[in-house]
Design an enzyme around this catalytic site. Sequence first.
Site, short mmCIF file in Angstrom:
data_model
loop_
_atom_site.label_atom_id
_atom_site.label_comp_id
_atom_site.label_asym_id
_atom_site.label_seq_id
_atom_site.Cartn_x
_atom_site.Cartn_y
_atom_site.Cartn_z
N ARG A 110 -13.59 12.75 5.98
CA ARG A 110 -12.27 13.32 6.29
C ARG A 110 -11.80 14.20 5.15
O ARG A 110 -11.20 15.27 5.36
CB ARG A 110 -11.24 12.21 6.52
CG ARG A 110 -11.38 11.52 7.87
CD ARG A 110 -10.54 10.26 7.92
NE ARG A 110 -9.13 10.49 7.72
CZ ARG A 110 -8.26 9.57 7.28
NH1 ARG A 110 -8.67 8.36 6.98
NH2 ARG A 110 -7.00 9.87 7.13
N HIS A 135 0.86 -1.18 0.00
CA HIS A 135 0.00 0.00 0.00
C HIS A 135 0.90 1.24 0.00
O HIS A 135 1.96 1.23 0.60
CB HIS A 135 -0.87 0.01 1.26
CG HIS A 135 -2.00 0.99 1.18
ND1 HIS A 135 -3.24 0.65 0.70
CD2 HIS A 135 -2.09 2.30 1.51
CE1 HIS A 135 -4.04 1.70 0.73
NE2 HIS A 135 -3.36 2.71 1.22
N SER A 137 -7.18 3.45 8.92
CA SER A 137 -7.79 3.33 7.59
C SER A 137 -7.01 2.31 6.74
O SER A 137 -7.58 1.38 6.17
CB SER A 137 -7.80 4.71 6.93
OG SER A 137 -7.95 4.62 5.54
N ASP A 153 -14.53 2.60 6.34
CA ASP A 153 -13.48 3.47 5.81
C ASP A 153 -14.02 4.34 4.67
O ASP A 153 -13.63 5.50 4.54
CB ASP A 153 -12.28 2.65 5.32
CG ASP A 153 -11.16 3.56 4.85
OD1 ASP A 153 -10.67 4.35 5.68
OD2 ASP A 153 -10.80 3.51 3.66
N LYS A 169 -7.92 -2.02 6.00
CA LYS A 169 -8.16 -2.54 4.64
C LYS A 169 -7.19 -3.67 4.30
O LYS A 169 -7.56 -4.65 3.66
CB LYS A 169 -8.03 -1.41 3.61
CG LYS A 169 -9.26 -0.50 3.61
CD LYS A 169 -9.13 0.63 2.62
CE LYS A 169 -8.15 1.66 3.06
NZ LYS A 169 -8.18 2.93 2.38
N1 URA Z 1 -4.77 6.14 2.21
C1 URA Z 1 -5.79 5.47 2.82
O1 URA Z 1 -6.24 4.43 2.35
N2 URA Z 1 -6.29 5.98 3.96
C2 URA Z 1 -5.83 7.11 4.52
O2 URA Z 1 -6.32 7.51 5.55
C3 URA Z 1 -4.78 7.80 3.86
C4 URA Z 1 -4.27 7.28 2.70
#
Ligand code: URA
Length: 408
Positions: free
Chosen positions: A167, A81, A182, A160, A186
């Site tokens: 957000r 990620h 967050s 999320d 995931k």
């Molecule tokens: N990427 C994400 O998936 N979540 C965040 O809060 C920031 C970047």
Amino acid sequence: MILDIINKKRLGEELTYKELDTFFNGYLEGTIPDYQMSSLLMAICINGMSDEEIFALTKIFIDSGDVLEFAGIDGIKVDKHSTGGIGDKTTLVIAPIVASLGIPVVKMSGRGLGYTGGTIDKLESIPGYRIDLSDDEIMNQIKDINVVITGQTACLVPMDKVIYALRDVTATVSSIPLIASSIMSKKIAGGADKIIIDIKVGNGALLQTREEADKLSELMIKIGKVYDREVRTIISDMDAPLGYSIGNSLEVLEAIDVLEGKERDNPFVDLCIELASHMVSMGKNISLEEAKKLVIGSIEDGSAYQKFLELVKHQNGNIQKIKVSENTVTVKAKSSGILKKINALELGKLSLALGAGKEKITDKIDYTVGIKLSKLIGDSVKKGDVLATIYYNKKKPDVSYDKIFVIQ
Ligand code: URA
């Protein structure tokens, strides 16, 4: 009760699991309105969270949807990620490399909101490419070719989706505890056994300082320990854009160049090799040096590119039909010297103005527009050399040259 929770966080006190659960699930169910959730998010942003609160919030996020098991897939599942940046197309390069070396890669990627498209938007610039595979299709494709890059299913951490959207419009995206929960929720719900996180720092990134990046790194590793997942992090620069291209089709074409071995020895290729090497090292339980040799070998012998072609074919895409706009303007160097700076944030703003990203969820992306740099930081340039080509459609872009390029 609801006001007490907001007040407690406003005063910098620690919230219990039950208080966080009541609040966040109340929001997801629609009993807590946007203004109260926004207020709590801002209080979290300002006063932070303890580790216990962050673990609790991550669990609440994970429990809001399904946890994918992919139990039928052999081998260690490794995921990657990035916290996001301008020109970040690393997934398009890394996933086929890693899969070509025998490690299963199930990548569920997101769309971009903000300056540029996300990985899924980039893939959608390949005509026909399907980003909505079902769980069964994902399983079958992994068995067939070892790699999938698809959109996040609606049941993967629905919390999320709603919290991130809020957000995004309440200036609470850059909160480190919220970013950690967050992303990690995931990754864990997505079924990865081991995870590499690319934390970006710089003016084109969410985080502006090395200290913030170190804090986020430490937190993500701790969350991984709670769920018994190995988490590695790297911290990489986002003051300049990644690679030569910004914009959806242009970025796919650049990823293809890298996989074909045409683009080498620049910071983008180095980052792809580093991230892929971590994934291979974790997936095969081998050293980083051994993994790096395999990664470079998979580009040199063409197997990574073949895997990319298989991936695109399986998901119905046709790379021959990728289009870039025919309307271009070039930006030329105003002086001679060494290119010292290319401002990622300003190029991000330009790409958004061109239509390569979305300001609102409802905006439509123009896949064919973007920016292609001809020079990277450290290159020597002569007055009049082309620094960048801008691909546009709507109207000829205004390029704030002095904000973007510094030649000394
Ligand atoms: N990427 C994400 O998936 N979540 C965040 O809060 C920031 C970047």
